[in-house]
Design a protein around this motif. Structure first.
Motif, PDB file in Angstrom:
ATOM      1  N   ALA B  37       0.849  -1.192   0.000  1.00 49.02           N
ATOM      2  CA  ALA B  37       0.000   0.000   0.000  1.00 49.02           C
ATOM      3  C   ALA B  37       0.883   1.239   0.000  1.00 49.02           C
ATOM      4  O   ALA B  37       1.921   1.285   0.665  1.00 49.02           O
ATOM      5  CB  ALA B  37      -0.910  -0.006   1.230  1.00 49.02           C
ATOM      6  N   GLY B  38       0.475   2.232  -0.783  1.00 47.94           N
ATOM      7  CA  GLY B  38       1.299   3.431  -0.971  1.00 47.94           C
ATOM      8  C   GLY B  38       1.784   4.052   0.323  1.00 47.94           C
ATOM      9  O   GLY B  38       2.965   4.396   0.447  1.00 47.94           O
ATOM     10  N   ASP B  39       0.903   4.169   1.305  1.00 45.25           N
ATOM     11  CA  ASP B  39       1.313   4.873   2.524  1.00 45.25           C
ATOM     12  C   ASP B  39       2.190   4.023   3.444  1.00 45.25           C
ATOM     13  O   ASP B  39       2.687   4.500   4.448  1.00 45.25           O
ATOM     14  CB  ASP B  39       0.087   5.410   3.273  1.00 45.25           C
ATOM     15  CG  ASP B  39      -0.898   4.303   3.590  1.00 45.25           C
ATOM     16  OD1 ASP B  39      -0.595   3.132   3.269  1.00 45.25           O
ATOM     17  OD2 ASP B  39      -1.976   4.614   4.140  1.00 45.25           O
ATOM     18  N   SER B  40       2.389   2.734   3.074  1.00 42.22           N
ATOM     19  CA  SER B  40       3.267   1.914   3.910  1.00 42.22           C
ATOM     20  C   SER B  40       4.712   1.914   3.386  1.00 42.22           C
ATOM     21  O   SER B  40       5.600   1.351   4.005  1.00 42.22           O
ATOM     22  CB  SER B  40       2.736   0.477   3.983  1.00 42.22           C
ATOM     23  OG  SER B  40       2.800  -0.124   2.705  1.00 42.22           O
ATOM     24  N   ALA B  46      11.906   1.960  -2.555  1.00 43.71           N
ATOM     25  CA  ALA B  46      11.271   1.205  -3.622  1.00 43.71           C
ATOM     26  C   ALA B  46      11.037  -0.227  -3.145  1.00 43.71           C
ATOM     27  O   ALA B  46      11.760  -0.718  -2.270  1.00 43.71           O
ATOM     28  CB  ALA B  46      12.131   1.206  -4.885  1.00 43.71           C
ATOM     29  N   VAL B  47      10.038  -0.849  -3.725  1.00 46.58           N
ATOM     30  CA  VAL B  47       9.818  -2.279  -3.454  1.00 46.58           C
ATOM     31  C   VAL B  47      10.364  -3.055  -4.649  1.00 46.58           C
ATOM     32  O   VAL B  47      10.059  -2.736  -5.800  1.00 46.58           O
ATOM     33  CB  VAL B  47       8.326  -2.602  -3.266  1.00 46.58           C
ATOM     34  CG1 VAL B  47       8.163  -4.075  -2.861  1.00 46.58           C
ATOM     35  CG2 VAL B  47       7.694  -1.690  -2.221  1.00 46.58           C
ATOM     36  N   ILE B  48      11.205  -4.035  -4.349  1.00 45.85           N
ATOM     37  CA  ILE B  48      11.909  -4.775  -5.391  1.00 45.85           C
ATOM     38  C   ILE B  48      11.483  -6.244  -5.340  1.00 45.85           C
ATOM     39  O   ILE B  48      11.436  -6.852  -4.262  1.00 45.85           O
ATOM     40  CB  ILE B  48      13.441  -4.712  -5.174  1.00 45.85           C
ATOM     41  CG1 ILE B  48      13.923  -3.280  -4.950  1.00 45.85           C
ATOM     42  CG2 ILE B  48      14.188  -5.404  -6.312  1.00 45.85           C
ATOM     43  CD1 ILE B  48      13.789  -2.379  -6.143  1.00 45.85           C
ATOM     44  N   GLU B  49      11.210  -6.791  -6.507  1.00 40.89           N
ATOM     45  CA  GLU B  49      11.009  -8.226  -6.644  1.00 40.89           C
ATOM     46  C   GLU B  49      12.330  -8.811  -7.141  1.00 40.89           C
ATOM     47  O   GLU B  49      12.834  -8.407  -8.191  1.00 40.89           O
ATOM     48  CB  GLU B  49       9.902  -8.478  -7.680  1.00 40.89           C
ATOM     49  CG  GLU B  49       9.675  -9.943  -7.966  1.00 40.89           C
ATOM     50  CD  GLU B  49       8.670 -10.143  -9.106  1.00 40.89           C
ATOM     51  OE1 GLU B  49       8.370  -9.149  -9.831  1.00 40.89           O
ATOM     52  OE2 GLU B  49       8.205 -11.272  -9.273  1.00 40.89           O
ATOM     53  N   ARG B  88      13.401  -6.303  -9.974  1.00 43.12           N
ATOM     54  CA  ARG B  88      12.469  -5.459 -10.735  1.00 43.12           C
ATOM     55  C   ARG B  88      11.717  -4.564  -9.753  1.00 43.12           C
ATOM     56  O   ARG B  88      11.216  -5.044  -8.716  1.00 43.12           O
ATOM     57  CB  ARG B  88      11.495  -6.333 -11.507  1.00 43.12           C
ATOM     58  CG  ARG B  88      10.483  -5.530 -12.349  1.00 43.12           C
ATOM     59  CD  ARG B  88       9.426  -6.427 -12.980  1.00 43.12           C
ATOM     60  NE  ARG B  88       9.986  -7.275 -14.027  1.00 43.12           N
ATOM     61  CZ  ARG B  88      10.031  -8.608 -14.005  1.00 43.12           C
ATOM     62  NH1 ARG B  88       9.542  -9.279 -12.967  1.00 43.12           N
ATOM     63  NH2 ARG B  88      10.548  -9.285 -15.009  1.00 43.12           N
ATOM     64  N   VAL B  89      11.645  -3.295 -10.068  1.00 44.00           N
ATOM     65  CA  VAL B  89      10.902  -2.360  -9.216  1.00 44.00           C
ATOM     66  C   VAL B  89       9.406  -2.633  -9.394  1.00 44.00           C
ATOM     67  O   VAL B  89       8.898  -2.647 -10.517  1.00 44.00           O
ATOM     68  CB  VAL B  89      11.219  -0.900  -9.612  1.00 44.00           C
ATOM     69  CG1 VAL B  89      10.364   0.072  -8.795  1.00 44.00           C
ATOM     70  CG2 VAL B  89      12.704  -0.603  -9.428  1.00 44.00           C
ATOM     71  N   ILE B  90       8.702  -2.889  -8.271  1.00 44.08           N
ATOM     72  CA  ILE B  90       7.253  -3.083  -8.383  1.00 44.08           C
ATOM     73  C   ILE B  90       6.462  -1.953  -7.714  1.00 44.08           C
ATOM     74  O   ILE B  90       5.265  -1.802  -7.937  1.00 44.08           O
ATOM     75  CB  ILE B  90       6.805  -4.466  -7.873  1.00 44.08           C
ATOM     76  CG1 ILE B  90       7.142  -4.657  -6.389  1.00 44.08           C
ATOM     77  CG2 ILE B  90       7.415  -5.593  -8.711  1.00 44.08           C
ATOM     78  CD1 ILE B  90       6.483  -5.904  -5.791  1.00 44.08           C
ATOM     79  N   ARG B  91       7.092  -1.175  -6.886  1.00 46.68           N
ATOM     80  CA  ARG B  91       6.508   0.054  -6.345  1.00 46.68           C
ATOM     81  C   ARG B  91       7.660   1.038  -6.158  1.00 46.68           C
ATOM     82  O   ARG B  91       8.768   0.620  -5.828  1.00 46.68           O
ATOM     83  CB  ARG B  91       5.874  -0.166  -4.954  1.00 46.68           C
ATOM     84  CG  ARG B  91       4.640  -1.039  -4.919  1.00 46.68           C
ATOM     85  CD  ARG B  91       3.404  -0.320  -5.469  1.00 46.68           C
ATOM     86  NE  ARG B  91       2.203  -1.106  -5.245  1.00 46.68           N
ATOM     87  CZ  ARG B  91       1.824  -2.150  -5.979  1.00 46.68           C
ATOM     88  NH1 ARG B  91       2.559  -2.557  -7.000  1.00 46.68           N
ATOM     89  NH2 ARG B  91       0.701  -2.810  -5.691  1.00 46.68           N
ATOM     90  N   SER B  92       7.394   2.317  -6.283  1.00 55.18           N
ATOM     91  CA  SER B  92       8.476   3.285  -6.094  1.00 55.18           C
ATOM     92  C   SER B  92       7.972   4.556  -5.455  1.00 55.18           C
ATOM     93  O   SER B  92       6.917   5.077  -5.815  1.00 55.18           O
ATOM     94  CB  SER B  92       9.128   3.612  -7.445  1.00 55.18           C
ATOM     95  OG  SER B  92      10.068   4.662  -7.287  1.00 55.18           O
ATOM     96  N   LYS B  98      10.809   3.735 -11.644  1.00 57.46           N
ATOM     97  CA  LYS B  98       9.390   3.486 -11.883  1.00 57.46           C
ATOM     98  C   LYS B  98       9.167   1.976 -11.953  1.00 57.46           C
ATOM     99  O   LYS B  98      10.119   1.187 -12.128  1.00 57.46           O
ATOM    100  CB  LYS B  98       8.943   4.175 -13.172  1.00 57.46           C
ATOM    101  CG  LYS B  98       9.650   3.684 -14.433  1.00 57.46           C
ATOM    102  CD  LYS B  98       9.103   4.399 -15.666  1.00 57.46           C
ATOM    103  CE  LYS B  98       9.555   3.678 -16.934  1.00 57.46           C
ATOM    104  NZ  LYS B  98      11.015   3.595 -17.047  1.00 57.46           N
ATOM    105  N   GLU B  99       7.923   1.589 -11.827  1.00 57.96           N
ATOM    106  CA  GLU B  99       7.584   0.166 -11.900  1.00 57.96           C
ATOM    107  C   GLU B  99       8.116  -0.442 -13.183  1.00 57.96           C
ATOM    108  O   GLU B  99       7.986   0.150 -14.252  1.00 57.96           O
ATOM    109  CB  GLU B  99       6.064  -0.025 -11.823  1.00 57.96           C
ATOM    110  CG  GLU B  99       5.525   0.200 -10.427  1.00 57.96           C
ATOM    111  CD  GLU B  99       4.008  -0.026 -10.347  1.00 57.96           C
ATOM    112  OE1 GLU B  99       3.511  -0.893 -11.088  1.00 57.96           O
ATOM    113  OE2 GLU B  99       3.373   0.674  -9.539  1.00 57.96           O
TER     114      GLU B  99
END
Lengths: 349, 349
Positions: B37-40, B46-49, B88-92, B98-99
């Motif tokens: 979630a964006g606010d978390s 960034a969230v990375i896979e 891979r960036v999945i959220r930034s 960017k994703e």
């Protein structure tokens, strides 16, 4: 000088000493007669009367008979051995040298008199400069130059660097610490007697010093003297001291290695194993052996800097002086018993 | 991507392994739930896979619990361990990412997914360039860079130099020899199996190679493969091979030390003692440990050179690929049994 013949004593290699313990079986003195008649001296040569001879630990590595690729080649059996000398020209067949010139020969025969190619005389000394002649074998000679190469070229000292020097009361060590102090470093030395600890602190100006023979745990000793770790270790001894140091150096430490006197007399398979070289990787240590012969292009820079320190009274020298050519064997042995202080030289007259 | 929660497995340090032999008692896998979630997600993160993880020998030195100053610090107990990754960036929450961006993280959590500060992502990868993604962990990553620093920065290779590389079929060794060949050197490698000897010669283009496990007298082996001595030794193993090499290096040899894999699992007092360091003085050897982190200012030079070699087909890479995060413990162990070839990576999908 009208004499056409001189009697000269010279030391020669009678037998190798594989264990490194030299006796009168290995080094013998003999007398030879040299002709000084003009036609007996080849062109481009000079006859030198020796005034001072330098006595150096490395010479022993040339007397073992073991061609293990270390240092210089072995002396040949039956041939005269060599050392750095200060001498006076008494005959010359080279227009660049005249009778009475004082000259430095880095590989002079250890003899009262010798006939040498004049190109082997690397320096003419101005004996009116006020610098004592033995200084040209010490602060301004190989020991001072070795200290300078190790500290200033390889050590990269910065103000506040923590510097450790082993054999710090020896010919090289006494200058290594003084040069590091002149660069603003904190300097601690090790040596083999309480008398020398005092000299290192009082005469050579080290911040601190210890007698390694009284230390039972070198690891604890170095932790005590170097709470902030060691940035430069000027190594003269190798072996267990080097091993202990590797546990206490800081990241990117420099270890210029000038000698490993603790290891000279042993066959390599009997030498001390250093078990913690892994530190070299993690701490990114640069360990570098050097012989001054590879840095001769820097000798001028060194001599200029050292002469100015000497004139400003910033460099102190100590000597252990033996007298007469007969004392060579004894003086060489003294290097390995921790008895002498500073630079060991033989004065011939 | 609408999912707001992912399940992620991650490896953590459950207990240290002082002897260096890692089992499932020391490294454990656990599942965590990450909110997307964006606010978390904090700003600048960034969230990375994870797509690929690099498996490296040095990691084991972070798992012994011994703060002996080697390499990096120890992993903290209960915390996730790290390695280089391609992800891979999945959220930034950083406008620079960017994703869908493919990124390199030198110290990524070993996890299916992670939330990391975007400044820890040192490189964005152009996945349309045709370079296979694992190459960014190998030829264009730490192993290739380590080989380049050791050979080109510290080794000072010249055409005709005799170069020896240990662990020559390993991730770093395979590139060290190839880079030296590209500089015109004669290169010989050592490794631990006949299969790898063949690969070193056929695929990596070494002039020669030998299986050290079949050699009973390393001194004789090196004499045979280096009749003219060794000018550069790229050391990956330390211990008795380093000792043997010191007897065969030439004057002014360079020994860049990238690792000492033979010494990692031991307490330092149990490690192999190297008894012939005296060679360092007489041969004026420069021995220098290095970690690539100290040469990051040269990474651009390296990447440019290596990319052009890759495009010209001048650099060959081999991989041992494990699959799935579960394989990490096994893949790490494989580094110390001489079983793998080239770079070890884990592919996540």
């Amino acid at each position: 000088m009208a004499t056409t013949v001189v009697e000269s004593k010279e030391w020669y290699m009678a037998a190798y000493a594989p264990e490194g313990v030299l006796t009168s079986d290995h080094l013998k003195l003999r007398s030879v007669t040299l002709s000084l008649a003009g036609d007996s001296i080849p062109d481009g040569h000079a006859v030198i009367e020796t005034l001072f001879i330098s006595v150096d630990p490395y010479q022993r590595t040339r007397m073992t008979g073991m061609q293990d690729g270390l240092y210089f080649s072995q002396f040949n059996l039956d041939e005269v051995i060599t050392a750095s000398s200060i001498g006076r020209v008494i005959r010359s067949k080279d227009n660049n040298y005249k009778e009475g010139d004082i000259v430095l020969n880095p590989f002079s025969p250890i003899a009262d008199y010798c006939v040498v190619p004049s190109k082997s005389l690397i320096r003419k000394i101005d004996s009116t400069s006020g610098v004592p002649l033995p200084d040209y074998l010490s602060s301004l000679g190989v020991p001072g130059f070795a200290a300078w190469v190790g500290i200033e070229v390889l050590g990269e000292p910065k103000a506040g660097s923590n510097v450790f020097v082993s054999a710090a009361a020896g010919a090289v060590g006494m200058y290594a610490g003084q040069l590091a102090k002149l660069k603003g470093c904190r300097v601690v030395g090790s040596t083999g007697s309480d008398e020398k600890v005092k000299i290192i602190k009082d005469d050579f100006g080290y911040d601190d010093a210890f007698n390694y023979k009284k230390e039972t745990d070198l690891d604890a000793t170095l932790r005590k003297y170097f709470p902030d770790g060691i940035d430069i270790y000027f190594d003269n001894v190798g072996g267990e001291m080097l091993e202990a140091v590797l546990n206490h150096v800081n990241k990117h430490a420099r270890i210029p290695i000038c000698g490993m006197i603790s290891q000279y007399k042993k066959k390599w398979t009997d030498r001390d194993g250093v078990r913690n070289l892994l530190n070299i990787v993690g701490k990114e240590i640069r360990m570098e052996g050097f012989l001054v012969g590879s840095y001769l292009d820097r000798f001028g820079d060194f001599a200029k800097e050292m002469e100015s320190y000497i004139k400003e009274g910033k460099i102190s020298s100590k000597y252990t002086i033996y007298h007469g050519i007969e004392s060579y064997l004894e003086s060489l042995g003294s290097l390995f018993t921790s008895t002498n202080i500073g630079k060991v030289v033989i004065e011939f007259k």
